[in-house]
Every structure is written in C-alpha cells, then in structure tokens.
Design a protein around this motif. Structure first.
Motif, PDB file in Angstrom:
ATOM      1  N   LEU A  75       0.821  -1.221   0.000  1.00 55.42           N
ATOM      2  CA  LEU A  75       0.000   0.000   0.000  1.00 55.42           C
ATOM      3  C   LEU A  75       0.845   1.257   0.000  1.00 55.42           C
ATOM      4  O   LEU A  75       0.442   2.280  -0.552  1.00 55.42           O
ATOM      5  CB  LEU A  75      -0.930   0.015   1.226  1.00 55.42           C
ATOM      6  N   THR A  76       2.002   1.221   0.679  1.00 55.90           N
ATOM      7  CA  THR A  76       2.874   2.384   0.683  1.00 55.90           C
ATOM      8  C   THR A  76       3.667   2.378  -0.616  1.00 55.90           C
ATOM      9  O   THR A  76       4.072   1.324  -1.095  1.00 55.90           O
ATOM     10  CB  THR A  76       3.809   2.357   1.907  1.00 55.90           C
ATOM     11  N   SER A  77       3.888   3.553  -1.181  1.00 55.24           N
ATOM     12  CA  SER A  77       4.493   3.605  -2.512  1.00 55.24           C
ATOM     13  C   SER A  77       6.009   3.562  -2.435  1.00 55.24           C
ATOM     14  O   SER A  77       6.590   3.572  -1.355  1.00 55.24           O
ATOM     15  CB  SER A  77       4.058   4.877  -3.230  1.00 55.24           C
ATOM     16  N   GLY A  78       6.652   3.559  -3.601  1.00 52.63           N
ATOM     17  CA  GLY A  78       8.101   3.496  -3.666  1.00 52.63           C
ATOM     18  C   GLY A  78       8.541   2.065  -3.489  1.00 52.63           C
ATOM     19  O   GLY A  78       7.740   1.137  -3.516  1.00 52.63           O
ATOM     20  N   GLU A  79       9.850   1.898  -3.291  1.00 53.96           N
ATOM     21  CA  GLU A  79      10.382   0.539  -3.160  1.00 53.96           C
ATOM     22  C   GLU A  79       9.949  -0.095  -1.849  1.00 53.96           C
ATOM     23  O   GLU A  79      10.039  -1.277  -1.668  1.00 53.96           O
ATOM     24  CB  GLU A  79      11.910   0.578  -3.205  1.00 53.96           C
ATOM     25  N   GLY A  80       9.558   0.770  -0.917  1.00 50.85           N
ATOM     26  CA  GLY A  80       9.244   0.231   0.395  1.00 50.85           C
ATOM     27  C   GLY A  80      10.507   0.053   1.217  1.00 50.85           C
ATOM     28  O   GLY A  80      10.532   0.365   2.389  1.00 50.85           O
ATOM     29  N   GLN A  81      11.562  -0.397   0.604  1.00 47.39           N
ATOM     30  CA  GLN A  81      12.797  -0.699   1.339  1.00 47.39           C
ATOM     31  C   GLN A  81      13.943   0.179   0.822  1.00 47.39           C
ATOM     32  O   GLN A  81      15.102  -0.209   0.879  1.00 47.39           O
ATOM     33  CB  GLN A  81      13.219  -2.159   1.129  1.00 47.39           C
ATOM     34  N   GLN A  82      13.606   1.337   0.281  1.00 45.57           N
ATOM     35  CA  GLN A  82      14.597   2.175  -0.368  1.00 45.57           C
ATOM     36  C   GLN A  82      15.773   2.519   0.561  1.00 45.57           C
ATOM     37  O   GLN A  82      15.565   2.862   1.717  1.00 45.57           O
ATOM     38  CB  GLN A  82      13.843   3.440  -0.724  1.00 45.57           C
ATOM     39  N   VAL A  83      16.972   2.469   0.032  1.00 40.90           N
ATOM     40  CA  VAL A  83      18.151   2.757   0.848  1.00 40.90           C
ATOM     41  C   VAL A  83      18.333   4.269   0.939  1.00 40.90           C
ATOM     42  O   VAL A  83      18.266   4.983  -0.055  1.00 40.90           O
ATOM     43  CB  VAL A  83      19.401   2.101   0.227  1.00 40.90           C
ATOM     44  N   LEU A  84      18.554   4.759   2.122  1.00 44.19           N
ATOM     45  CA  LEU A  84      18.770   6.189   2.330  1.00 44.19           C
ATOM     46  C   LEU A  84      20.268   6.461   2.360  1.00 44.19           C
ATOM     47  O   LEU A  84      21.062   5.538   2.446  1.00 44.19           O
ATOM     48  CB  LEU A  84      18.086   6.602   3.642  1.00 44.19           C
ATOM     49  N   PRO A  85      20.675   7.723   2.339  1.00 46.49           N
ATOM     50  CA  PRO A  85      22.102   8.057   2.295  1.00 46.49           C
ATOM     51  C   PRO A  85      22.901   7.429   3.444  1.00 46.49           C
ATOM     52  O   PRO A  85      22.337   7.073   4.465  1.00 46.49           O
ATOM     53  CB  PRO A  85      22.105   9.586   2.436  1.00 46.49           C
ATOM     54  N   ASP A  86      24.184   7.313   3.258  1.00 50.51           N
ATOM     55  CA  ASP A  86      25.143   6.851   4.264  1.00 50.51           C
ATOM     56  C   ASP A  86      25.098   5.350   4.501  1.00 50.51           C
ATOM     57  O   ASP A  86      25.754   4.849   5.390  1.00 50.51           O
ATOM     58  CB  ASP A  86      24.938   7.554   5.613  1.00 50.51           C
ATOM     59  N   GLY A  87      24.291   4.631   3.717  1.00 49.58           N
ATOM     60  CA  GLY A  87      24.297   3.173   3.868  1.00 49.58           C
ATOM     61  C   GLY A  87      23.759   2.678   5.192  1.00 49.58           C
ATOM     62  O   GLY A  87      24.045   1.558   5.604  1.00 49.58           O
ATOM     63  N   GLY A  88      22.977   3.514   5.879  1.00 49.59           N
ATOM     64  CA  GLY A  88      22.404   3.084   7.159  1.00 49.59           C
ATOM     65  C   GLY A  88      21.375   1.984   6.961  1.00 49.59           C
ATOM     66  O   GLY A  88      20.930   1.722   5.842  1.00 49.59           O
ATOM     67  N   TYR A  89      20.957   1.382   8.080  1.00 47.07           N
ATOM     68  CA  TYR A  89      20.064   0.219   8.021  1.00 47.07           C
ATOM     69  C   TYR A  89      18.601   0.673   7.990  1.00 47.07           C
ATOM     70  O   TYR A  89      17.813   0.337   8.870  1.00 47.07           O
ATOM     71  CB  TYR A  89      20.325  -0.691   9.206  1.00 47.07           C
TER      72      TYR A  89
END
Ligand code: NAP
Ligand code: MG
Length: 486
Positions: free
Chosen positions: A351-365
C-alpha cells in the motif's frame, strides 16, 4: 581506555576488567562506517566470577535497610536526569532511535529508578489475626537471592532498569548480561548506580555473547532469571530454569492487533496507528503488526493512514526533524526486507508507494514504514513477528469476526481497539487476549507504575513486571506465626 570514545567492559566485584578479553566494536546503525565505541566481552571465567561476587555480596546487601537501598536508586534517578542530553545522544548513536525517543527513554529510566527506590517506603507485609489470643501472624518478604538479568537492545536503558531497580530495592544482587548491540549505553547505567553509592558486588555487568547469558541461566547459584527478548531464546531459558527449579520471568514477542471498528474516530485512529507501526522504527514488542479493519471504514482509513506513513521522515536519528531512525543492524534489516518480499510473494499488496525498502544516504540500516494488505490472515507476515516498521491490513465484516481475528495468534502482549462505542470498548477489554488493552490509543504505550506483561506465548506465567507487581518476582513471602507467650 586509549581514546575518548565510549568504552565498556565487564564489571565484577566492584572492578572493571580490562585485561585479556576480546574487544568488540559497535558501529552506528545510521552510518555503519562510523564506530561509536568498543567494549570487552566477558568470557566463561568472567561470568563464573560474577556469580560468585553476587553471592558474596548478597548477605550484606539484604541486611542493609531497605530505605538505604531505596535512597541509592533515587540518587541514581537524579544523576540520570542531570545527563539526559549526553545519554540520549549515545543511545541514538548506538541503537539508532531518534533523539526525541532516546531522551524519552532516559527520562523514563530515571522515573523508573525513582519509583522502585520509593517502594522501600511502602508497607512491607501484612498482619493477620491468629487462632488464639496470643498468636499474631505476619507476612515477611525476603529477597529471592542472586538474579540473572538478560536484556534486549531495543530499550537498552529502560528494560534493564525496570528489572534491576526492583531487584536491588528488594535486596537481591544482580548479574546482568546486556544485549551485544547496546553495551555502551548499558554501561552508563552501571556507572550511574556506582556514582549513586551502590556497593561493590551488588551489580555485576557481563557483556558478551548469548552463550554467556545461557551460562547465567544454568548456574545453580542464580535463583531467578528475568529475561526480555525473542521467543526462541526465552523458551530455552524457561526450560533450563524449570529443569533446575529456578524462577524465570520471560517477556517475549508479540503480534499485536489494532482493531478498527466501523464507528472509529479517524482523527484519533490514524495518529495512534502511525505511532503503533513506526515508533522505535517498529522495533517494539508492543508494535501493531496487524491492522484489522471493518470493511465499511477500510477505504476512509487507508486514504489517511497510507499518506501519513509515507510522510514520515526516515533518517539518522540525530538529525533534526527525523521521525524514524534506522534498524539496529544489517541482519535486522535483511530480516524485514525478506519478510516483506515473502508477503508480496504470498499475494499481499504493497500500500505504501516506492520501493518500500529504499536505501537512504550513508548506507544506514533504513527501512521505510511499510503497509501491506491481504485478505489471507494465514500468510507469514500476518502470523510471525517481524521486528521493523511493517504492518499488514486485514479485513473483517463484523465485530465478532474482528475480535476472533485479533485473538487468532499465539501471542498476547498488546491489542488496541478503535471505536466510538463504550459498550464495544468494554467488550474488547473483556474478550481480547492480551496483557495490555488500548482503547482508542496506540498499542505501544505503557506506564511504569502499572503491571506490564502478556498472555499466551508472549510471557511466562507468573508475576508481571513494573509497578508494585515487580516485587512478587524478586521476593519470597514467609508467613511468620508468633506467640506472645515467650
Ligand atoms: P534475543 O536475541 O532473544 O536477545 C535478548 C538477550 O538474550 C540478549 O542479551 C542476547 O544476547 C541474549 N541471548 C541470546 N541468546 C541467548 C541464550 N541462548 N541464552 C541466554 N541469553 C541469550 O532478542 P533481541 O533480538 O535482542 O530482541 C528482539 C526480540 O525481543 C523481539 O522478538 C521482541 O519482541 C522481543 N522483545 C520483547 C519485549 C517484551 O517485553 N515482551 C520487549 C522488547 C523486545 P546477544 O545480544 O549477545 O545476542
Ligand atoms: Mg537476537
């Protein structure tokens, strides 16, 4: 200690051990290339000496007036309150939660220390009439003895405090194994209690692997074990403790339902669900894993809940405006991503858009808050705990069906119901199988002066944690019959 980075080591019999132990680095889950600090891991001999030190200190500590024990905890509360900012920053660096969440945890830990410290001023037992004119009967509480405390990383200060503070005030000595992800902030609690005047040997600190935890559980000198963590480890601890007749208090996982009835007030429901799903990056045993929605209100709810979750700012918990920090580790992230992929493979809708698991800057978890929907309450994500900001929407067509689905889980920690009806709210309190029932509020709240614990597979039977109930685990009651004729 060779630099000014946070540092920790085993603390046994009043001394920090710094020789001959393996050093472990802790990375910042928001920026894994950055090392927050390091700690020395206890080996088997260290744990053995820790239990010995706790046994040795026990007789003097239990004889110390309870009011003196209580004053040490109250003093420790003041010391934590004087250092909220520094401790909150370390908690965020090490665990990942937002600075606002960390501040809240430090303050709550101080309040918990104070609450249990002040329990020393409460009545200590009961008096009963005897069966003859001379006889008086009273109950008398004695400490259970050496307590093994084994804690998770998701509340690395507060969960230890809610176990260690009642143990200490009621006269027990402690051997504490903190979670390996959060040893540095845990060590600050040890330092605080020492500064507040805790004598040597009363609290041992043995950071190390799960094997060290198991060693504590198996040691016949340890009278009771209080554990919060995963179901698998908890079950094992429960059977090992039972096999040798030790007490075990277990707080395990949850698969908490939030039941949205057709008359729910969405102005209350939507923010409460956002908190239930995303606070602590969903790494809370009380998080809402299933959103059960009546068919009549499903579209209206999702029209507001989905954008509210998508609008949350995910990032480094130290950065201003961030509402959802990273998960605690790469493997925690991998587990969440795998569980979401498995749910999609089982036919769930994202239901939530985008990859859902998109990686954010700095390689954080990072994992973005993720909402899925399915009409199959038997898919994995709808049954097994996933420790992240992920929840699944499931439909129902009647109150009976909604409550039945809510209870269709082996867990029973927390449940919420959203309704405008007092009658249905009371029915939910009666019929939902959970230790915490929330009416028109988040699944995640709890108060430190109120008994906390779950039903079914979420907890072991026995005394609850927190509030005055905590005393029942850390003490044994004797009935003392006395005749006035001596
Ligand atoms: P975990 O793996 O069970 O670890 C909890 C603690 O047990 C850690 O200190 C861990 O050490 C230690 N441990 C690991 N293996 C052990 C063994 N064989 N014997 C004795 N101790 C052992 O749980 P977690 O991953 O830290 O925390 C997440 C889980 O905790 C979730 O399932 C969540 O639902 C649950 N939880 C429940 C509550 C509640 O109140 N019901 C609250 C918070 C979390 P290491 O860190 O060194 O592995
Ligand atoms: Mg674990």
């Amino acid at each position: 200690m060779t630099d000014s980075r946070p540092w920790a080591a085993p603390f046994v019999g009043g001394a920090w051990l710094d020789k001959g132990l393996e050093s472990v680095d802790r990375e910042n889950p928001a920026r894994p290339a950055s090392i927050v600090g390091s700690w020395l891991a206890a080996d088997a001999g260290t744990v053995d000496r820790a239990v010995e030190a706790a046994v040795h200190a026990g007789s003097a500590w239990r004889r110390r007036p309870a009011l003196e024990r209580g004053r040490i905890l109250v003093r420790a509360a003041e010391l934590l309150e004087a250092r909220v900012e520094a401790l909150a920053e370390l908690l965020t660096l090490e665990e990942g939660k937002t600075l606002a969440e960390s501040r809240g945890e430090v303050i709550r830990s101080a309040e918990t220390l104070r609450y249990h410290g002040l329990q020393a001023w409460q009545p200590a037992g009961e008096v009963f009439h005897g069966s003859t004119a001379d006889e008086l009967i009273r109950t008398h509480r004695v400490p259970v003895g050496v307590v093994g405390v084994i804690t998770p990383w998701n509340f690395p200060l507060n969960i230890p405090v809610w176990k260690i503070a009642p143990a200490l005030v009621h006269g027990c000595t402690v051997v504490w194994k903190p979670a390996s992800h959060t040893v540095l902030i845990a060590a600050e609690l040890v330092r605080t209690l020492l500064e507040a005047g805790l004598p040597a040997g009363v609290l041992q600190f043995v950071p190390g692997s799960g094997a060290r935890g198991q060693q504590i559980v198996e040691d016949p000198r340890v009278a009771a074990i209080t554990f919060t963590g995963s179901e698998g480890v908890g079950r094992r601890i429960g059977s090992l403790a039972a096999a040798r007749g030790a007490k075990a208090q277990l707080e395990l996982g949850g698969h908490n339902p939030a039941v949205v009835l057709s008359d729910a007030d969405l102005d209350l429901t939507v923010p409460a669900l956002v908190t239930s799903i995303s606070s602590g990056t969903g790494q809370k045993c009380t998080a809402a894993r299933r959103v059960l929605v009546h068919d009549d209100i499903r579209d209206a709810l999702l029209d507001r809940l989905v954008p509210a979750l998508q609008a949350l700012r995910v990032g480094d918990g130290l950065a201003a405006g961030v509402q959802v920090g990273p998960l605690v580790s790469q493997s925690a992230k991998d587990e969440v991503v795998t569980a979401v992929s498995a749910a999609l493979a089982e036919g769930a809708e994202l239901l939530t858009s985008g990859e859902g698991q998109q990686v954010l800057p700095d390689g954080g978890y990072y994992v973005r808050p993720t909402l899925l929907a399915s009409d199959k309450p038997t898919i994995g994500l709808a049954c097994d705990e996933v420790f992240g900001p992920v929840s699944i929407v499931l439909p129902f067509a009647s109150v009976d069906e909604g409550f039945r689905l809510a209870n269709d889980t082996r867990y029973g920690l927390s449940a919420a119901v959203f309704t405008g009806s007092e009658r249905l709210a009371r029915r939910a309190a009666e019929e939902l199988d959970a230790g915490l029932i929330n009416i028109n509020q988040s699944t995640t709240g709890s108060e430190l002066h109120v008994p906390f614990g779950g039903m079914k597979s979420s907890s072991a039977p026995g005394p609850k944690e927190q509030g005055a109930a905590a005393r029942d685990f850390f003490t044994e009651t004797k009935a003392v019959y006395s005749s006035a004729t001596y």
